[in-house]
Design a protein around this motif. Structure first.
Motif, PDB file in Angstrom:
ATOM      1  N   LEU A 119     127.738 135.466   8.050  1.00  0.00           N
ATOM      2  CA  LEU A 119     127.269 136.223   9.120  1.00  0.00           C
ATOM      3  C   LEU A 119     126.408 137.510   8.748  1.00  0.00           C
ATOM      4  N   VAL A 120     126.525 137.763   7.302  1.00  0.00           N
ATOM      5  CA  VAL A 120     125.593 138.976   6.951  1.00  0.00           C
ATOM      6  C   VAL A 120     124.252 138.321   6.511  1.00  0.00           C
ATOM      7  N   GLY A 121     124.148 136.805   6.394  1.00  0.00           N
ATOM      8  CA  GLY A 121     122.612 136.174   6.096  1.00  0.00           C
ATOM      9  C   GLY A 121     122.486 135.643   4.699  1.00  0.00           C
ATOM     10  N   LEU A 122     123.468 135.555   3.964  1.00  0.00           N
ATOM     11  CA  LEU A 122     123.602 135.188   2.440  1.00  0.00           C
ATOM     12  C   LEU A 122     123.484 133.577   2.815  1.00  0.00           C
ATOM     13  N   PRO A 123     122.893 132.969   1.727  1.00  0.00           N
ATOM     14  CA  PRO A 123     122.894 131.309   1.693  1.00  0.00           C
ATOM     15  C   PRO A 123     124.449 130.955   1.274  1.00  0.00           C
ATOM     16  N   VAL A 124     124.766 130.200   2.001  1.00  0.00           N
ATOM     17  CA  VAL A 124     126.300 129.951   1.731  1.00  0.00           C
ATOM     18  C   VAL A 124     126.276 128.359   1.022  1.00  0.00           C
ATOM     19  N   ILE A 125     127.200 128.166  -0.061  1.00  0.00           N
ATOM     20  CA  ILE A 125     127.432 126.828  -0.804  1.00  0.00           C
ATOM     21  C   ILE A 125     128.765 126.754  -0.630  1.00  0.00           C
ATOM     22  N   VAL A 126     129.349 125.565  -0.006  1.00  0.00           N
ATOM     23  CA  VAL A 126     130.723 125.519   0.036  1.00  0.00           C
ATOM     24  C   VAL A 126     131.158 124.054  -0.692  1.00  0.00           C
ATOM     25  N   THR A 127     132.117 124.236  -1.442  1.00  0.00           N
ATOM     26  CA  THR A 127     132.593 123.097  -2.284  1.00  0.00           C
ATOM     27  C   THR A 127     133.292 122.129  -1.191  1.00  0.00           C
TER      28      THR A 127
ATOM     29  N   SER B 114     136.306 123.906   6.508  1.00  0.00           N
ATOM     30  CA  SER B 114     135.278 125.057   6.401  1.00  0.00           C
ATOM     31  C   SER B 114     135.058 125.334   7.927  1.00  0.00           C
ATOM     32  N   PRO B 115     135.116 126.467   8.221  1.00  0.00           N
ATOM     33  CA  PRO B 115     134.725 126.811   9.600  1.00  0.00           C
ATOM     34  C   PRO B 115     133.059 126.867   9.590  1.00  0.00           C
ATOM     35  N   LEU B 116     132.453 126.478   8.533  1.00  0.00           N
ATOM     36  CA  LEU B 116     131.217 126.278   8.839  1.00  0.00           C
ATOM     37  C   LEU B 116     130.811 124.791   9.001  1.00  0.00           C
ATOM     38  N   ARG B 117     131.546 123.837   8.757  1.00  0.00           N
ATOM     39  CA  ARG B 117     131.304 122.452   8.762  1.00  0.00           C
ATOM     40  C   ARG B 117     130.471 122.226   9.884  1.00  0.00           C
ATOM     41  N   GLY B 118     129.309 121.279   9.627  1.00  0.00           N
ATOM     42  CA  GLY B 118     128.534 120.756  10.611  1.00  0.00           C
ATOM     43  C   GLY B 118     127.175 121.755  10.850  1.00  0.00           C
ATOM     44  N   ARG B 119     127.303 122.946  10.216  1.00  0.00           N
ATOM     45  CA  ARG B 119     125.850 123.880  10.281  1.00  0.00           C
ATOM     46  C   ARG B 119     124.942 123.290   9.161  1.00  0.00           C
ATOM     47  N   SER B 120     123.824 122.937   9.464  1.00  0.00           N
ATOM     48  CA  SER B 120     122.637 122.421   8.929  1.00  0.00           C
ATOM     49  C   SER B 120     122.129 123.320   7.672  1.00  0.00           C
ATOM     50  N   ASN B 121     122.354 124.701   8.079  1.00  0.00           N
ATOM     51  CA  ASN B 121     121.795 125.733   7.154  1.00  0.00           C
ATOM     52  C   ASN B 121     123.093 126.248   6.111  1.00  0.00           C
ATOM     53  N   VAL B 122     124.079 125.277   5.882  1.00  0.00           N
ATOM     54  CA  VAL B 122     124.940 125.453   4.729  1.00  0.00           C
ATOM     55  C   VAL B 122     124.939 124.358   3.968  1.00  0.00           C
ATOM     56  N   ARG B 123     125.099 124.336   2.690  1.00  0.00           N
ATOM     57  CA  ARG B 123     125.111 123.556   1.691  1.00  0.00           C
ATOM     58  C   ARG B 123     126.467 123.187   1.360  1.00  0.00           C
ATOM     59  N   PHE B 124     126.873 121.964   1.594  1.00  0.00           N
ATOM     60  CA  PHE B 124     128.347 121.630   1.167  1.00  0.00           C
ATOM     61  C   PHE B 124     128.135 120.603  -0.299  1.00  0.00           C
ATOM     62  N   VAL B 125     128.865 120.924  -1.278  1.00  0.00           N
ATOM     63  CA  VAL B 125     128.661 120.218  -2.574  1.00  0.00           C
ATOM     64  C   VAL B 125     129.803 119.632  -2.973  1.00  0.00           C
TER      65      VAL B 125
ATOM     66  N   ARG C 174     119.755 134.154   9.271  1.00  0.00           N
ATOM     67  CA  ARG C 174     119.458 135.588   9.540  1.00  0.00           C
ATOM     68  C   ARG C 174     119.805 135.804  10.887  1.00  0.00           C
ATOM     69  N   SER C 175     119.805 134.858  11.954  1.00  0.00           N
ATOM     70  CA  SER C 175     119.976 135.075  13.408  1.00  0.00           C
ATOM     71  C   SER C 175     121.330 134.250  13.633  1.00  0.00           C
ATOM     72  N   VAL C 176     122.514 135.080  13.583  1.00  0.00           N
ATOM     73  CA  VAL C 176     123.763 134.543  13.868  1.00  0.00           C
ATOM     74  C   VAL C 176     124.499 135.263  15.381  1.00  0.00           C
ATOM     75  N   ASP C 177     124.925 134.286  15.807  1.00  0.00           N
ATOM     76  CA  ASP C 177     125.722 135.107  17.316  1.00  0.00           C
ATOM     77  C   ASP C 177     127.333 135.008  16.929  1.00  0.00           C
ATOM     78  N   TYR C 178     127.684 136.411  16.551  1.00  0.00           N
ATOM     79  CA  TYR C 178     129.002 136.570  15.984  1.00  0.00           C
ATOM     80  C   TYR C 178     129.925 135.802  17.095  1.00  0.00           C
ATOM     81  N   ASN C 179     129.831 135.743  18.427  1.00  0.00           N
ATOM     82  CA  ASN C 179     130.540 135.171  19.464  1.00  0.00           C
ATOM     83  C   ASN C 179     130.684 133.698  19.067  1.00  0.00           C
ATOM     84  N   GLU C 180     130.089 133.198  18.082  1.00  0.00           N
ATOM     85  CA  GLU C 180     130.242 131.625  17.714  1.00  0.00           C
ATOM     86  C   GLU C 180     131.734 131.642  17.004  1.00  0.00           C
TER      87      GLU C 180
END
Length: 95
Positions: A20-28, A37-48, A68-74
């Protein structure tokens, strides 16, 4: 502003804060295991799944997987009137 990337497990919602603050996120994410992960399915998050994928994600030149552009209501239900809490508390009065 002190960090370039966030790295987290797939069982924590802490990754959402970084996202939400715009950092690149890498998730194991272990290959073949459930992804919590609550971020699963997001193309702009890397899963390794291993150290090689992690190294590759960290070496991406411009980290195109940042956001950089995220809707908090998501992720959060934010309403100053708190209608759900009010409805719940009204129901509790009669119990």
């Amino acid at each position: 502003s002190e960090f370039d990337v966030a790295y987290s497990s797939n069982t924590t919602s802490a990754a959402v804060d970084a996202y939400l603050v715009g950092l690149p996120v890498i998730v194991t994410s272990e290959a073949g295991a459930l992804n919590y992960s609550p971020l699963r399915g997001r193309s702009n998050v890397r899963f390794v799944a291993d150290h090689e994928e992690l190294a590759a994600a960290l070496q991406e030149e411009n980290r195109e997987f940042t956001t950089r552009s995220v809707d908090y209501n998501e992720f959060f239900f934010v309403d100053a009137e708190l209608p759900r809490w009010r409805r719940l508390l009204e129901l509790r009065e009669f119990v």
